[in-house]
Design a protein around this motif. Structure first.
Motif, PDB file in Angstrom:
ATOM      1  N   GLN A   9      -4.439   6.667   2.859  1.00  0.00           N
ATOM      2  CA  GLN A   9      -3.944   8.047   2.876  1.00  0.00           C
ATOM      3  C   GLN A   9      -4.675   8.922   1.879  1.00  0.00           C
ATOM      4  OE1 GLN A   9       0.268   8.156   2.356  1.00  0.00           O
ATOM      5  NE2 GLN A   9       0.691   7.622   4.481  1.00  0.00           N
ATOM      6  N   VAL A  65       6.555   8.971  13.900  1.00  0.00           N
ATOM      7  CA  VAL A  65       5.174   9.098  13.396  1.00  0.00           C
ATOM      8  C   VAL A  65       5.145   9.954  12.138  1.00  0.00           C
ATOM      9  CG1 VAL A  65       2.914  10.022  13.927  1.00  0.00           C
ATOM     10  CG2 VAL A  65       4.146   8.748  15.649  1.00  0.00           C
ATOM     11  N   TRP A  66       5.868  11.080  12.173  1.00  0.00           N
ATOM     12  CA  TRP A  66       5.885  11.978  11.013  1.00  0.00           C
ATOM     13  C   TRP A  66       6.479  11.291   9.794  1.00  0.00           C
ATOM     14  CZ3 TRP A  66       3.482  16.295   9.958  1.00  0.00           C
ATOM     15  CH2 TRP A  66       3.899  17.035   8.857  1.00  0.00           C
ATOM     16  N   ASN A 111      -2.455   0.907   2.889  1.00  0.00           N
ATOM     17  CA  ASN A 111      -2.009   2.148   3.531  1.00  0.00           C
ATOM     18  C   ASN A 111      -2.111   3.316   2.567  1.00  0.00           C
ATOM     19  OD1 ASN A 111      -1.510   0.950   5.906  1.00  0.00           O
ATOM     20  ND2 ASN A 111       0.727   1.026   5.790  1.00  0.00           N
ATOM     21  N   LYS A 112      -1.724   3.075   1.301  1.00  0.00           N
ATOM     22  CA  LYS A 112      -1.790   4.144   0.298  1.00  0.00           C
ATOM     23  C   LYS A 112      -3.232   4.584   0.087  1.00  0.00           C
ATOM     24  CE  LYS A 112       2.283   3.581  -2.535  1.00  0.00           C
ATOM     25  NZ  LYS A 112       2.788   2.745  -3.622  1.00  0.00           N
ATOM     26  N   LYS A 164       2.774   2.675  17.388  1.00  0.00           N
ATOM     27  CA  LYS A 164       1.561   2.514  16.591  1.00  0.00           C
ATOM     28  C   LYS A 164       1.800   1.551  15.432  1.00  0.00           C
ATOM     29  CE  LYS A 164      -1.369   6.533  16.915  1.00  0.00           C
ATOM     30  NZ  LYS A 164      -1.564   7.872  16.412  1.00  0.00           N
ATOM     31  N   LYS A 165       0.865   0.669  15.209  1.00  0.00           N
ATOM     32  CA  LYS A 165       0.925  -0.297  14.107  1.00  0.00           C
ATOM     33  C   LYS A 165       2.127  -1.209  14.223  1.00  0.00           C
ATOM     34  CE  LYS A 165      -1.627   2.234  10.680  1.00  0.00           C
ATOM     35  NZ  LYS A 165      -1.619   2.811   9.378  1.00  0.00           N
ATOM     36  N   LYS A 195       6.477   8.069   9.178  1.00  0.00           N
ATOM     37  CA  LYS A 195       5.543   7.066   8.677  1.00  0.00           C
ATOM     38  C   LYS A 195       4.460   7.720   7.823  1.00  0.00           C
ATOM     39  CE  LYS A 195       5.774   3.504  12.243  1.00  0.00           C
ATOM     40  NZ  LYS A 195       5.124   3.093  13.507  1.00  0.00           N
ATOM     41  N   ARG A 196       4.047   8.936   8.179  1.00  0.00           N
ATOM     42  CA  ARG A 196       2.961   9.596   7.454  1.00  0.00           C
ATOM     43  C   ARG A 196       3.432  10.210   6.147  1.00  0.00           C
ATOM     44  NH1 ARG A 196      -1.525  11.028  10.979  1.00  0.00           N
ATOM     45  NH2 ARG A 196      -2.111  12.637   9.520  1.00  0.00           N
ATOM     46  N   THR A 197       4.595  10.874   6.160  1.00  0.00           N
ATOM     47  CA  THR A 197       4.974  11.676   4.997  1.00  0.00           C
ATOM     48  C   THR A 197       6.211  11.165   4.276  1.00  0.00           C
ATOM     49  OG1 THR A 197       6.352  13.108   6.319  1.00  0.00           O
ATOM     50  CG2 THR A 197       4.052  13.735   6.081  1.00  0.00           C
ATOM     51  N   ASN A 198       6.940  10.213   4.863  1.00  0.00           N
ATOM     52  CA  ASN A 198       8.115   9.627   4.222  1.00  0.00           C
ATOM     53  C   ASN A 198       9.300  10.567   4.101  1.00  0.00           C
ATOM     54  OD1 ASN A 198       8.922   7.138   3.557  1.00  0.00           O
ATOM     55  ND2 ASN A 198       7.559   6.931   1.796  1.00  0.00           N
ATOM     56  N   SER A 245       2.629  23.147   6.308  1.00  0.00           N
ATOM     57  CA  SER A 245       1.298  22.770   5.822  1.00  0.00           C
ATOM     58  C   SER A 245       0.290  23.898   6.003  1.00  0.00           C
ATOM     59  CB  SER A 245       0.802  21.532   6.556  1.00  0.00           C
ATOM     60  OG  SER A 245       0.781  21.794   7.936  1.00  0.00           O
TER      61      SER A 245
END
Lengths: 190, 101
Positions: free
Chosen positions: A189, B83-84, A185-186, A164-165, B86-89, B98
């Motif tokens: 989110q 993926v995880w 991106n920030k 992805k991306k 990328k989303r949460t660092n 969560s």
């Protein structure tokens, strides 16, 4: 005699490597120790006369799986040390010892009590690889095909998840463009 | 000094215990994957050892399929992990609560 020496040498090396992989706080050390342990395990397969599984172990585990981990680790921040759980270590080690004991009992009990006869006996006339091939493609053909389909599904899932991306190439963008992308991106989110 | 089946089973158990220690000790998900690989390899050793000492090829077949399953598990698991991340660092287990259960 040589078999005994080889067994104890590789047993020691494997245990040492896997202990490092489990206990170290550096992700890179853990990965290289794990790769070394995988190669040492293939030595056991050669000792046991299972040449085909030994070669598969080297090719698949050290060649594919560890390479995949190495590429995956480029995404993650591996330079900082890995923080660990602060659970009571006595409880953890006691629990793992107990679990290992259970495993021993599960494995050993049926072997000791029963006289097992071979389901698909080893054919001495041909080599191990030919023998494995004949059993795999006659008796285990359906599981083999299912495993092939499963690997295909896993490959497509891996590409879709990680890809992805990926149309933004970070190496070909200028610094300002990367900053802009980070900002957007920030915002996305939030 | 003859190496018997029990030698291999004991070795496999020791490696399995090391893997279990890793599963219980690690918080980083990548390290948890490493520990699972150790568990699978420990079981593979005992499969092949039993196959050798009983003259039966079934154990080697099972080891073969275990390797195939491990490979596909790594592909999907690493994809999810990327993926995880990328989303949460971060990829710590504690950051994944969560649901507030």
């Amino acid at each position: 005699m040589f078999e005994a020496i080889a067994f104890y040498l590789f047993a020691f090396l494997t245990i040492a490597m896997f202990s490092i992989a489990v206990l170290t706080s550096q992700a890179l050390h853990a990965m290289t120790a794990l790769a070394a342990g995988m190669i040492f395990i293939s030595a056991f397969f050669f000792l046991l006369g299972a040449d085909f599984i030994g070669v598969v172990q080297i090719i698949v585990y050290t060649g594919a799986v560890m390479a995949l981990y190495a590429f995956g680790m480029m995404f993650f921040d591996t330079t900082r040390g890995v923080k660990e759980k602060n659970a009571n270590s006595m409880i953890v080690f006691g629990l793992s010892g107990l679990a290992a004991l259970m495993v021993v009992i599960i494995f050993v009990a049926p072997i000791v009590s029963e006289n097992i006869s071979a389901f698909y006996p080893v054919n001495e006339a041909v080599g191990n690889t030919q023998d494995v091939g004949m059993v795999l493609f006659t008796k285990y053909l359906v599981p083999f095909e299912l495993a092939a389909v499963m690997l295909l599904v896993a490959m497509i899932a891996g590409i879709i998840l990680a890809g992805k991306k990926m149309d933004h190439s970070l190496t070909q963008m200028s610094e300002e463009e990367i900053e802009l992308m980070r900002e957007s991106n920030k915002k996305a989110q939030l | 000094m003859e190496i018997t089946l029990n030698h291999y089973l004991v070795l496999s158990t020791i490696l399995f215990a090391i893997g279990l220690v890793g599963v219980m000790r690690r918080k980083n998900l990548l390290m948890l994957f490493f520990a699972t690989e150790i568990l699978l390899n420990a079981v593979n050793i005992s499969f092949v050892a039993i196959s050798h000492y009983y003259g039966d090829l079934t154990g080697q077949m099972f080891a073969f399929f275990v390797i195939a399953i491990a490979a596909s598990e790594v592909a999907v698991g690493l994809g999810l992990l990327v993926v995880w991340f990328k989303r949460t660092n971060n990829i710590d287990l504690d950051a994944m609560t969560s649901m507030r259960g």
